[in-house]
Scaffold this motif. Structure first.
Motif, short mmCIF file in Angstrom:
data_model
loop_
_atom_site.label_atom_id
_atom_site.label_comp_id
_atom_site.label_asym_id
_atom_site.label_seq_id
_atom_site.Cartn_x
_atom_site.Cartn_y
_atom_site.Cartn_z
N PRO A 162 0.82 -1.21 0.00
CA PRO A 162 0.00 0.00 0.00
C PRO A 162 0.86 1.26 0.00
CG PRO A 162 -0.65 -1.50 1.78
CD PRO A 162 0.54 -2.09 1.12
N THR A 163 0.39 2.27 -0.71
CA THR A 163 1.09 3.56 -0.80
C THR A 163 0.01 4.63 -0.73
OG1 THR A 163 2.83 2.56 -2.16
CG2 THR A 163 2.61 4.96 -2.25
N THR A 164 0.00 5.39 0.39
CA THR A 164 -1.12 6.33 0.61
C THR A 164 -0.70 7.79 0.58
OG1 THR A 164 -0.80 6.42 3.00
CG2 THR A 164 -2.23 4.66 2.16
N ALA A 165 0.59 8.09 0.67
CA ALA A 165 1.06 9.47 0.85
C ALA A 165 0.38 10.13 2.05
CB ALA A 165 0.87 10.30 -0.42
N GLY A 166 -0.02 9.32 3.01
CA GLY A 166 -0.64 9.87 4.23
C GLY A 166 -2.04 10.40 4.02
N SER A 167 -2.66 10.03 2.87
CA SER A 167 -3.97 10.60 2.54
C SER A 167 -5.06 9.53 2.50
CB SER A 167 -3.90 11.26 1.16
OG SER A 167 -5.13 11.87 0.84
N ARG A 168 -6.25 9.92 2.93
CA ARG A 168 -7.42 9.04 2.80
C ARG A 168 -7.74 8.75 1.34
NH1 ARG A 168 -8.22 6.37 6.95
NH2 ARG A 168 -8.46 7.62 8.80
N ILE A 169 -7.42 9.72 0.48
CA ILE A 169 -7.86 9.58 -0.90
C ILE A 169 -7.14 8.42 -1.59
CG2 ILE A 169 -6.34 11.08 -2.30
CD1 ILE A 169 -9.10 12.39 -3.24
N ALA A 214 -3.50 11.53 7.54
CA ALA A 214 -4.88 11.07 7.76
C ALA A 214 -4.91 9.86 8.69
CB ALA A 214 -5.50 10.71 6.42
N TYR A 215 -3.73 9.30 9.00
CA TYR A 215 -3.67 8.07 9.80
C TYR A 215 -3.11 8.31 11.20
CZ TYR A 215 -4.62 6.46 5.14
OH TYR A 215 -5.20 6.31 3.90
N GLY A 216 -3.27 9.54 11.68
CA GLY A 216 -2.84 9.87 13.05
C GLY A 216 -1.39 10.32 13.08
N PRO A 217 -1.03 11.10 14.11
CA PRO A 217 0.34 11.62 14.18
C PRO A 217 1.35 10.54 14.55
CG PRO A 217 -0.89 12.22 16.14
CD PRO A 217 -1.86 11.56 15.22
N THR A 218 2.60 10.77 14.18
CA THR A 218 3.71 9.96 14.69
C THR A 218 4.24 10.65 15.94
OG1 THR A 218 4.32 9.14 12.50
CG2 THR A 218 6.07 9.18 14.15
N ARG A 219 4.68 9.86 16.90
CA ARG A 219 5.21 10.45 18.14
C ARG A 219 6.73 10.47 18.10
NH1 ARG A 219 1.29 11.02 21.97
NH2 ARG A 219 -0.71 10.24 21.23
N ALA A 230 -14.13 14.44 0.81
CA ALA A 230 -13.94 13.46 1.89
C ALA A 230 -12.49 12.98 1.97
CB ALA A 230 -14.87 12.26 1.67
N GLY A 231 -11.81 12.99 0.82
CA GLY A 231 -10.48 12.36 0.75
C GLY A 231 -9.33 13.26 1.15
N PHE A 232 -9.47 14.57 0.97
CA PHE A 232 -8.37 15.49 1.28
C PHE A 232 -8.58 16.14 2.64
CE2 PHE A 232 -7.91 16.41 -3.53
CZ PHE A 232 -6.85 15.53 -3.67
N GLY A 233 -7.50 16.34 3.37
CA GLY A 233 -7.54 17.04 4.66
C GLY A 233 -7.47 18.55 4.48
N ASP A 234 -7.57 19.27 5.60
CA ASP A 234 -7.66 20.74 5.56
C ASP A 234 -6.44 21.40 4.92
OD1 ASP A 234 -10.07 20.60 6.77
OD2 ASP A 234 -9.37 21.20 8.76
N GLU A 235 -5.24 20.93 5.30
CA GLU A 235 -4.03 21.59 4.78
C GLU A 235 -3.94 21.42 3.26
OE1 GLU A 235 -2.06 23.64 6.30
OE2 GLU A 235 -0.59 23.88 4.69
N VAL A 236 -4.31 20.23 2.78
CA VAL A 236 -4.27 19.96 1.35
C VAL A 236 -5.26 20.87 0.62
CG1 VAL A 236 -4.66 18.19 -0.41
CG2 VAL A 236 -3.48 17.60 1.72
N LYS A 237 -6.45 20.99 1.18
CA LYS A 237 -7.46 21.86 0.55
C LYS A 237 -6.98 23.31 0.55
CE LYS A 237 -11.41 18.99 1.69
NZ LYS A 237 -12.32 18.66 2.78
N ARG A 238 -6.37 23.73 1.67
CA ARG A 238 -5.88 25.12 1.75
C ARG A 238 -4.90 25.38 0.61
NH1 ARG A 238 -3.84 24.93 6.85
NH2 ARG A 238 -5.84 25.55 7.69
N ARG A 239 -3.98 24.44 0.38
CA ARG A 239 -2.95 24.68 -0.65
C ARG A 239 -3.53 24.59 -2.06
NH1 ARG A 239 2.85 22.73 1.80
NH2 ARG A 239 2.32 23.07 3.98
N ILE A 240 -4.50 23.71 -2.25
CA ILE A 240 -5.14 23.64 -3.58
C ILE A 240 -5.82 24.97 -3.89
CG2 ILE A 240 -7.00 22.57 -4.94
CD1 ILE A 240 -6.39 19.92 -3.52
#
Ligand code: GLN
Length: 454
Positions: free
Chosen positions: A61-68, A110-115, A328-338
């Motif tokens: 799997p390859t998600t680039a950290g995105s739900r989409i 989209a899959y939670g922060p890393t600590r 639904a697939g993009f998060g806030d920061e992605v939408k802001r930059r688009i």
């Protein structure tokens, strides 16, 4: 041993999004067989590696950290993945990242922060916080990161690891899920400078599948790291960047930085201050060029070709499916930059924004050219602060962007950079990092000075 360490610690750290236990064990067994058959082996054959989830891996799997991209399994390997496999490094899995590599804390995943392994209530830097945390926590000895504005170097500083952004075009971008094509670069994340050199030589070099690939072989890095480790920097001219000092920099970071500069002097380097006046505009130019490029790149995620599709009720049109899926697939920061990028590129605004930003980019390239007439490498702290608490900056994009003050100019100009640990802060006990920059294709200089400081 690394898989055991992942099993024991990943529940807390969330550094890996996907762990390929059977694949890694099979590749390790194949390496053992090659070794016992006496076959000629690459120096890293059998050494496991983690790959940032921005690079395609066939069958993983390859998600680039995105739900989409949830559930997308790429049918092909990126060039760097292919080179890693050909040299016999078992791939442990894919590491967490800010969505589409937009961020400085890995909280935009989209899959939670890393600590951060040093303090689980703090971020590990970003966007490649997963790779840096995996290496710092001994889940993997080596990792691949990607650096568009600092995403290898800043997490390096925050986790006490070594991170290298190679010269633009010297490591293939084939198979990288593009954030900003003119800025993106893959590179090593490791615990030592020599490890980075070994990995960098393996992944670097010309690739006909990447139209921006430089036709120059990537060699001499391992040798430079070995030379540097002897601790003699006599003859090396080091420039402290005047514009990367001042109030934006936390006193505990500056204290460690100044100690590093003193060490360089003791090792024989000739240290002077140099001014690169256009650096003060780098952040503004970057946050136009990057959204412009990414708004165009992300247009392909239309829920028709890849990943997750959300179909509204009734008989929606294709356009409605795309709209709902992208929402639904993009998060806030992605939408802001688009939105910013689409605005900046729209007719009537192009000259006012994108055109101006490109001019600043040229001025920054000129600043580097002039500076490198009098010094061999430039030096600054990598990041303005140590790792901050999870949640502290999520609602304040501007203060998040400021994390990249020192790292962004290198991406705009295509020059290589390295972040090397510079000791822990006396205030909070967290790692700090020092960054070196060199002229285009002079990556070897970074390894010499980095290994000497280490
Ligand atoms: N933090 C920067 C950004 O958000 C850098 C990202 C990166 O290098 N991928 O754009």
């Amino acid at each position: 041993a690394h898989l055991d360490q992942i099993a024991a610690t990943n529940g807390d750290l969330n550094a890996f999004l996907h762990v390929d236990v059977p694949g890694a064990l099979a590749q390790a067994a194949a390496s053992d067989e090659r070794r016992s058959a006496g076959s000629p082996l690459h120096a890293l054959d059998g050494v496991p590696i983690a790959i940032k989830d921005v690079l395609t891996t066939e069958g993983l799997p390859t998600t680039a950290g995105s739900r989409i991209l949830e559930g997308w399994i790429p049918p092909y390997d990126g060039t760097v993945t292919a080179r890693i496999k050909a040299a016999g490094l078992p791939i442990l899995g894919k590491t967490n990242m800010d969505e589409f590599a937009m961020g400085s804390s890995t909280e935009n995943s989209a899959y939670g922060p890393t600590r951060n392994p040093w303090d689980h209530d703090r971020i590990p830097g970003g966007s490649g916080g997963g790779s840096a945390a995996a290496v710092a926590a001994f889940q993997a000895p080596l990792a691949i990161g990607s650096d568009t504005g600092g995403s290898i170097r800043q997490p390096g500083a925050m986790t006490g690891t070594v991170g290298v952004k190679p010269t633009y075009g010297s490591v293939s971008r084939y198979g990288v899920i593009a954030l900003a094509n003119s800025l993106d670069q893959l590179g090593p994340v490791t615990r030592t400078v020599l490890d980075s050199a070994l990995l960098h030589e393996l992944i670097g070099g010309h690739d006909p599948k990447d139209s921006t690939s430089v036709p120059t072989p990537v060699t001499g890095l391992i040798e430079a790291a070995r030379e540097g480790a002897k601790g003699d920097l006599s003859g090396l001219r080091v420039g402290v960047v005047k514009e990367l000092q001042g109030d934006a920099w936390a006193p505990d970071v500056v204290e460690r930085f100044e100690e590093s500069v003193d060490i360089l002097k003791k090792l024989g380097a000739d240290v002077v201050e140099v001014s690169l006046p256009s650096f003060v505009h780098a952040m503004a130019a970057y946050y136009l060029i990057l959204p412009a490029e990414c708004s165009s790149n992300l247009a392909k995620f239309d829920a028709m070709r890849y990943g997750r599709r959300v179909t509204p009720e009734g008989s929606p049109s294709a356009e409605e499916v795309m709209k709902v899926s992208r929402d639904a697939g993009f998060g806030d920061e992605v939408k802001r930059r688009i939105i910013i990028g689409t605005y900046a590129l729209s007719s009537g605004y192009y000259d006012a924004y994108y055109g101006q930003a490109q001019k600043i980019r040229t001025l920054i390239i000129e600043d580097f050219r002039r500076a490198f007439e009098s010094v061999d490498v430039l030096v600054s702290p990598t990041a303005p602060t140590t790792a901050f608490p999870i949640g502290e900056k999520v609602d304040d994009p501007l203060s998040m962007y400021l994390q990249d003050l020192a790292t962004i100019p290198a991406n705009l100009a295509g020059v290589p950079g390295i972040s090397v640990p510079s000791g822990t802060s006396r205030e909070d006990g967290l790692p700090t990092g020092v960054q070196f920059l060199a002229p285009v294709l002079e990556d070897a200089r970074l390894y010499r000075v980095g290994a000497a400081l280490e």
